[in-house]
Structure formats: structure tokens, C-alpha cells
Design a protein around this motif. Structure first.
Motif, short mmCIF file in Angstrom:
data_model
loop_
_atom_site.label_atom_id
_atom_site.label_comp_id
_atom_site.label_asym_id
_atom_site.label_seq_id
_atom_site.Cartn_x
_atom_site.Cartn_y
_atom_site.Cartn_z
N CYS A 100 0.71 -1.49 0.18
CA CYS A 100 -0.31 0.25 -0.22
C CYS A 100 1.01 1.41 -0.25
O CYS A 100 0.53 1.64 -0.65
N LEU A 101 2.17 1.47 0.98
CA LEU A 101 2.56 2.36 0.81
C LEU A 101 2.89 2.56 0.13
O LEU A 101 3.42 4.05 -0.51
N GLU A 102 4.00 1.41 -0.61
CA GLU A 102 4.69 1.46 -2.01
C GLU A 102 3.46 2.14 -3.17
O GLU A 102 4.15 3.15 -3.97
N THR A 134 0.09 0.90 8.92
CA THR A 134 0.18 1.23 7.05
C THR A 134 -1.00 3.08 7.88
O THR A 134 -0.81 4.06 7.11
N ALA A 135 -1.79 2.88 8.57
CA ALA A 135 -2.82 3.92 8.76
C ALA A 135 -1.89 5.14 9.40
O ALA A 135 -2.04 6.50 9.11
N ALA A 158 0.84 10.62 8.66
CA ALA A 158 2.40 10.79 8.60
C ALA A 158 2.43 11.86 8.01
O ALA A 158 3.52 12.76 8.15
N ASP A 159 2.01 11.59 7.33
CA ASP A 159 2.97 12.09 5.73
C ASP A 159 2.32 12.56 5.22
O ASP A 159 0.64 12.33 4.61
N THR A 202 -0.35 12.13 1.62
CA THR A 202 -0.92 10.98 2.08
C THR A 202 -1.73 11.44 3.35
O THR A 202 -2.08 10.93 3.45
N SER A 203 -2.03 12.49 4.05
CA SER A 203 -2.38 12.38 5.35
C SER A 203 -3.65 13.18 4.81
O SER A 203 -4.99 12.31 5.78
N HIS A 204 -4.45 13.59 3.46
CA HIS A 204 -6.25 13.67 3.04
C HIS A 204 -6.47 13.14 3.22
O HIS A 204 -7.72 12.53 2.86
N ILE A 205 -6.57 11.14 2.52
CA ILE A 205 -6.58 10.31 2.01
C ILE A 205 -7.48 10.11 3.02
O ILE A 205 -7.38 9.35 4.57
#
Length: 121
Positions: free
Chosen positions: A34-36, A60-61, A66-67, A70-73
Motif C-alpha cells: 500500500c505505502l509503495e 500503515t494507517a 504522518a505523510d 497522503t494524510s488527506h486520504i
């Protein structure tokens, strides 16, 4: 839309149901996958299993939140773990919805549809 589950049957069940509703769906087999993939896909919503090898849904969440990219997803945890402590942990991480297995496909579709609409507004 990114569907993350280590169980191929569940992953495909979710993906097919969402595809039939018009969502463009990508899949990942675990949290690391997922993170990749998330930066390439940049989905509005991620459905995320909790209990997976390599990198579980909790971690993963947390990493998604923290990123900055991607924090808005919107994140929907889908898990067999139905204890109140598990739900609280998910909400403390900042997930947007928590569904327990076995889940009602119609409920999943509605939750994803609502979160996708929020993500686009």
C-alpha cells in the motif's frame, strides 16, 4: 480507490463491488505494498485490512496520516477485530470509518461513496 487486504478473496470481493459501482480500483496485498503504491495511485479512499503480514493496518494507517502527501486520504479500516479498544485505536489514528468483517457490501459501498464525496469537496 485503493483496496488493501492480504486475503485475495476479500480483496477481490471489495474491488469487484466497488468497480461495479463505478469506482476506479487498484489493489495492494499488504501495508508495505500500500505505502509503495499510494503515491502512484493517489486514491480518494483506501480500504485497509488490519491484520496483515509485513506491515499491519494500524502501522500503515499511522504512516499514511504522518505523510503530508497522503494524510488527506480517507481511510476505512475493515477488520475482524470488533472490540471497542480496536475501534478507539483506529479513531485515535485518524481513520475515517471502521467496518467489521463480515461486512455488508452495501454498507461498504455507501461508506466509500460518502467518503469519496467528502474527499472531492
Amino acid at each position: 480507490m485503493l483496496v488493501v487486504d492480504d486475503d485475495e478473496v476479500i480483496r477481490q470481493l471489495i474491488a469487484v463491488n466497488l468497480s461495479l459501482e463505478g469506482f476506479e480500483v487498484s489493489t495492494a496485498t499488504d501495508g508495505q505494498d500500500c505505502l509503495e503504491r499510494v503515491h502512484d495511485v493517489m486514491p480518494d479512499v483506501i480500504t485497509l485490512d488490519v491484520m496483515m503480514p509485513y506491515l499491519d493496518g494500524w502501522v500503515t494507517a499511522e504512516r499514511l496520516r504522518a505523510d503530508e502527501a497522503t494524510s488527506h486520504i480517507k481511510v476505512v479500516l475493515i477488520t475482524a477485530r470488533a472490540q471497542d479498544d480496536d475501534k478507539r485505536r483506529g479513531m485515535n489514528i485518524g481513520v475515517d470509518a471502521y467496518l467489521t468483517k463480515p461486512f455488508d457490501p452495501a454498507e461498504l459501498i455507501q461508506v466509500v461513496r460518502d467518503l469519496a464525496a467528502l474527499a472531492r469537496s
